[in-house]
Design a protein around this motif. Structure first.
Motif, PDB file in Angstrom:
ATOM      1  N   GLY A  36       0.791  -1.218   0.000  1.00  0.00           N
ATOM      2  CA  GLY A  36       0.000   0.000   0.000  1.00  0.00           C
ATOM      3  C   GLY A  36       0.828   1.274   0.000  1.00  0.00           C
ATOM      4  O   GLY A  36       0.285   2.365   0.097  1.00  0.00           O
ATOM      5  N   GLY A  37       2.130   1.138  -0.121  1.00  0.00           N
ATOM      6  CA  GLY A  37       2.991   2.313  -0.153  1.00  0.00           C
ATOM      7  C   GLY A  37       3.126   2.864  -1.557  1.00  0.00           C
ATOM      8  O   GLY A  37       3.262   2.123  -2.524  1.00  0.00           O
ATOM      9  N   LEU A  38       3.093   4.172  -1.658  1.00  0.00           N
ATOM     10  CA  LEU A  38       3.254   4.835  -2.947  1.00  0.00           C
ATOM     11  C   LEU A  38       4.727   4.797  -3.332  1.00  0.00           C
ATOM     12  O   LEU A  38       5.574   5.289  -2.593  1.00  0.00           O
ATOM     13  N   ILE A  39       5.033   4.186  -4.486  1.00  0.00           N
ATOM     14  CA  ILE A  39       6.437   4.098  -4.894  1.00  0.00           C
ATOM     15  C   ILE A  39       6.751   4.982  -6.099  1.00  0.00           C
ATOM     16  O   ILE A  39       7.923   5.155  -6.436  1.00  0.00           O
ATOM     17  N   HIS A  40       5.715   5.546  -6.733  1.00  0.00           N
ATOM     18  CA  HIS A  40       5.962   6.458  -7.853  1.00  0.00           C
ATOM     19  C   HIS A  40       4.695   7.250  -8.124  1.00  0.00           C
ATOM     20  O   HIS A  40       3.593   6.707  -8.056  1.00  0.00           O
ATOM     21  N   HIS A  41       4.856   8.536  -8.423  1.00  0.00           N
ATOM     22  CA  HIS A  41       3.729   9.354  -8.854  1.00  0.00           C
ATOM     23  C   HIS A  41       4.261  10.469  -9.728  1.00  0.00           C
ATOM     24  O   HIS A  41       5.376  10.947  -9.537  1.00  0.00           O
ATOM     25  N   ARG A  42       3.469  10.833 -10.729  1.00  0.00           N
ATOM     26  CA  ARG A  42       3.875  11.925 -11.607  1.00  0.00           C
ATOM     27  C   ARG A  42       2.732  12.346 -12.509  1.00  0.00           C
ATOM     28  O   ARG A  42       1.863  11.544 -12.840  1.00  0.00           O
ATOM     29  N   PRO A  43       2.735  13.609 -12.913  1.00  0.00           N
ATOM     30  CA  PRO A  43       1.744  14.047 -13.897  1.00  0.00           C
ATOM     31  C   PRO A  43       2.129  13.517 -15.274  1.00  0.00           C
ATOM     32  O   PRO A  43       3.308  13.357 -15.572  1.00  0.00           O
ATOM     33  N   LEU A  44       1.130  13.249 -16.088  1.00  0.00           N
ATOM     34  CA  LEU A  44       1.377  12.766 -17.449  1.00  0.00           C
ATOM     35  C   LEU A  44       0.973  13.775 -18.509  1.00  0.00           C
ATOM     36  O   LEU A  44       1.257  13.561 -19.680  1.00  0.00           O
ATOM     37  N   GLY A  45       0.310  14.825 -18.104  1.00  0.00           N
ATOM     38  CA  GLY A  45      -0.133  15.807 -19.080  1.00  0.00           C
ATOM     39  C   GLY A  45      -0.304  17.174 -18.454  1.00  0.00           C
ATOM     40  O   GLY A  45      -0.279  17.326 -17.230  1.00  0.00           O
ATOM     41  N   PRO A  46      -0.518  18.176 -19.282  1.00  0.00           N
ATOM     42  CA  PRO A  46      -0.629  19.549 -18.785  1.00  0.00           C
ATOM     43  C   PRO A  46      -1.889  19.809 -17.968  1.00  0.00           C
ATOM     44  O   PRO A  46      -1.919  20.744 -17.176  1.00  0.00           O
ATOM     45  N   ASN A  47      -2.907  18.991 -18.108  1.00  0.00           N
ATOM     46  CA  ASN A  47      -4.156  19.197 -17.371  1.00  0.00           C
ATOM     47  C   ASN A  47      -4.192  18.445 -16.045  1.00  0.00           C
ATOM     48  O   ASN A  47      -5.220  18.444 -15.371  1.00  0.00           O
ATOM     49  N   ILE A  59      -3.618   9.447  -1.362  1.00  0.00           N
ATOM     50  CA  ILE A  59      -4.350   8.849  -2.487  1.00  0.00           C
ATOM     51  C   ILE A  59      -3.890   7.407  -2.718  1.00  0.00           C
ATOM     52  O   ILE A  59      -4.706   6.503  -2.898  1.00  0.00           O
ATOM     53  N   GLY A  60      -2.566   7.182  -2.702  1.00  0.00           N
ATOM     54  CA  GLY A  60      -2.035   5.833  -2.927  1.00  0.00           C
ATOM     55  C   GLY A  60      -2.496   4.834  -1.889  1.00  0.00           C
ATOM     56  O   GLY A  60      -2.959   3.737  -2.212  1.00  0.00           O
ATOM     57  N   SER A  61      -2.400   5.207  -0.604  1.00  0.00           N
ATOM     58  CA  SER A  61      -2.795   4.266   0.447  1.00  0.00           C
ATOM     59  C   SER A  61      -4.309   4.080   0.490  1.00  0.00           C
ATOM     60  O   SER A  61      -4.792   2.972   0.750  1.00  0.00           O
ATOM     61  N   THR A  62      -5.066   5.140   0.214  1.00  0.00           N
ATOM     62  CA  THR A  62      -6.528   5.012   0.183  1.00  0.00           C
ATOM     63  C   THR A  62      -6.963   4.113  -0.969  1.00  0.00           C
ATOM     64  O   THR A  62      -7.829   3.251  -0.796  1.00  0.00           O
ATOM     65  N   PHE A  63      -6.351   4.309  -2.134  1.00  0.00           N
ATOM     66  CA  PHE A  63      -6.705   3.452  -3.270  1.00  0.00           C
ATOM     67  C   PHE A  63      -6.375   1.990  -2.961  1.00  0.00           C
ATOM     68  O   PHE A  63      -7.162   1.095  -3.271  1.00  0.00           O
ATOM     69  N   HIS A  64      -5.210   1.753  -2.348  1.00  0.00           N
ATOM     70  CA  HIS A  64      -4.828   0.379  -1.990  1.00  0.00           C
ATOM     71  C   HIS A  64      -5.891  -0.248  -1.078  1.00  0.00           C
ATOM     72  O   HIS A  64      -6.295  -1.395  -1.287  1.00  0.00           O
ATOM     73  N   SER A  65      -6.351   0.518  -0.088  1.00  0.00           N
ATOM     74  CA  SER A  65      -7.364   0.001   0.842  1.00  0.00           C
ATOM     75  C   SER A  65      -8.685  -0.263   0.135  1.00  0.00           C
ATOM     76  O   SER A  65      -9.302  -1.317   0.341  1.00  0.00           O
ATOM     77  N   LEU A  66      -9.125   0.677  -0.701  1.00  0.00           N
ATOM     78  CA  LEU A  66     -10.372   0.475  -1.442  1.00  0.00           C
ATOM     79  C   LEU A  66     -10.268  -0.710  -2.399  1.00  0.00           C
ATOM     80  O   LEU A  66     -11.225  -1.466  -2.583  1.00  0.00           O
ATOM     81  N   HIS A  67      -9.106  -0.870  -3.003  1.00  0.00           N
ATOM     82  CA  HIS A  67      -8.859  -1.996  -3.912  1.00  0.00           C
ATOM     83  C   HIS A  67      -9.013  -3.319  -3.157  1.00  0.00           C
ATOM     84  O   HIS A  67      -9.665  -4.254  -3.646  1.00  0.00           O
ATOM     85  N   LEU A 146      13.277  -3.580  -4.468  1.00  0.00           N
ATOM     86  CA  LEU A 146      11.838  -3.832  -4.553  1.00  0.00           C
ATOM     87  C   LEU A 146      11.100  -3.143  -3.423  1.00  0.00           C
ATOM     88  O   LEU A 146      11.615  -3.040  -2.308  1.00  0.00           O
ATOM     89  N   GLU A 147       9.897  -2.698  -3.709  1.00  0.00           N
ATOM     90  CA  GLU A 147       8.998  -2.058  -2.755  1.00  0.00           C
ATOM     91  C   GLU A 147       9.432  -0.654  -2.345  1.00  0.00           C
ATOM     92  O   GLU A 147       8.785  -0.020  -1.533  1.00  0.00           O
ATOM     93  N   MET A 148      10.527  -0.163  -2.889  1.00  0.00           N
ATOM     94  CA  MET A 148      11.029   1.169  -2.560  1.00  0.00           C
ATOM     95  C   MET A 148      10.634   2.145  -3.675  1.00  0.00           C
ATOM     96  O   MET A 148      10.321   1.736  -4.786  1.00  0.00           O
ATOM     97  N   PRO A 149      10.651   3.458  -3.386  1.00  0.00           N
ATOM     98  CA  PRO A 149      10.302   4.437  -4.423  1.00  0.00           C
ATOM     99  C   PRO A 149      11.168   4.274  -5.672  1.00  0.00           C
ATOM    100  O   PRO A 149      12.356   3.966  -5.587  1.00  0.00           O
ATOM    101  N   ILE A 150      10.554   4.488  -6.820  1.00  0.00           N
ATOM    102  CA  ILE A 150      11.244   4.371  -8.107  1.00  0.00           C
ATOM    103  C   ILE A 150      11.874   5.727  -8.417  1.00  0.00           C
ATOM    104  O   ILE A 150      11.170   6.704  -8.647  1.00  0.00           O
ATOM    105  N   ARG A 151      13.188   5.767  -8.409  1.00  0.00           N
ATOM    106  CA  ARG A 151      13.920   6.990  -8.755  1.00  0.00           C
ATOM    107  C   ARG A 151      14.883   6.650  -9.889  1.00  0.00           C
ATOM    108  O   ARG A 151      16.090   6.700  -9.730  1.00  0.00           O
ATOM    109  N   CYS A 152      14.307   6.312 -11.021  1.00  0.00           N
ATOM    110  CA  CYS A 152      15.078   5.880 -12.177  1.00  0.00           C
ATOM    111  C   CYS A 152      14.743   6.806 -13.345  1.00  0.00           C
ATOM    112  O   CYS A 152      13.617   6.784 -13.854  1.00  0.00           O
ATOM    113  N   GLU A 153      15.703   7.632 -13.739  1.00  0.00           N
ATOM    114  CA  GLU A 153      15.485   8.598 -14.821  1.00  0.00           C
ATOM    115  C   GLU A 153      15.124   7.903 -16.131  1.00  0.00           C
ATOM    116  O   GLU A 153      14.321   8.404 -16.911  1.00  0.00           O
ATOM    117  N   LEU A 154      15.699   6.743 -16.366  1.00  0.00           N
ATOM    118  CA  LEU A 154      15.398   6.000 -17.588  1.00  0.00           C
ATOM    119  C   LEU A 154      13.912   5.621 -17.641  1.00  0.00           C
ATOM    120  O   LEU A 154      13.268   5.719 -18.687  1.00  0.00           O
TER     121      LEU A 154
END
Length: 174
Positions: A36-47, A59-67, A146-154
């Motif tokens: 339930g931990g958030l490991i990556h988040h980012r905007p994908l568009g200008p809106n 949002i990440g942990s709430t979604f995990h719980s609702l899921h 594994l299970e850690m935040p994704i900090r990979c520029e590629l």
């Protein structure tokens, strides 16, 4: 099989915008680990809404719980379901006023979630391609744990290229 869908209204900061005469597009990506931990988040568009890191964590942990709740509460038992108490997949899609959320859960429990404006095509394709990019870029990175935040520029660049390509040309035809 039909996806488990939920219809709800979100506050204006997360949707409910007018969409007259606009090209629909992807808004945000977030990835939640099996705990339930958030490991990556980012905007994908200008809106995409401007949401702070603390709100993304919520949002990440709430979604995990609702899921998880949706998986347990689902009356649908499909053949091959490995979960004796509910569905394997939980929430796959949410339609809200001004927002569509689609989730792809891997067999290891990692959830890839994309939000987009209503009418945006190819969401399922994009989610599966982001999973492929995750396996190619993040999991093959010797410094990623594994299970850690994704900090990979590629990975970040590959996701940007994917979104740009899909919004311009659509998915490749097979």
């Amino acid at each position: 099989r039909p996806p488990l869908s939920i219809f709800l209204l979100l506050p204006p900061c997360l949707g409910n915008r007018e969409h007259n005469n606009r090209i629909m597009g992807f808004l945000s990506l977030f990835i939640v680990n099996k705990s339930g931990g958030l490991i990556h988040h980012r905007p994908l568009g200008p809106n995409a809404p401007q949401i702070g890191t603390n709100e993304w964590l919520t949002i990440g942990s709430t979604f995990h719980s609702l899921h998880a709740i949706a998986a347990e509460a689902s009356p649908l038992r499909l053949p091959g379901n490995k979960n004796p108490y509910g569905a394997d997949d939980g929430i796959e899609e949410i339609h809200a006023g001004g927002l569509v959320l689609q989730c792809f859960q891997t067999r290891t429990g990692v959830k890839f979630v994309v939000t987009a404006e209503p009418g945006t095509p190819d969401m399922e394709y994009v989610l599966k391609e982001i999973y492929v990019l995750y396996t190619d870029c993040a999991l093959k990175d010797p410094f990623y744990e594994l299970e850690m935040p994704i900090r990979c520029e590629l990975f970040t660049q590959a996701v940007d290229n994917l979104i740009e390509r899909v919004e311009k040309n659509g998915p490749p035809r097979r």
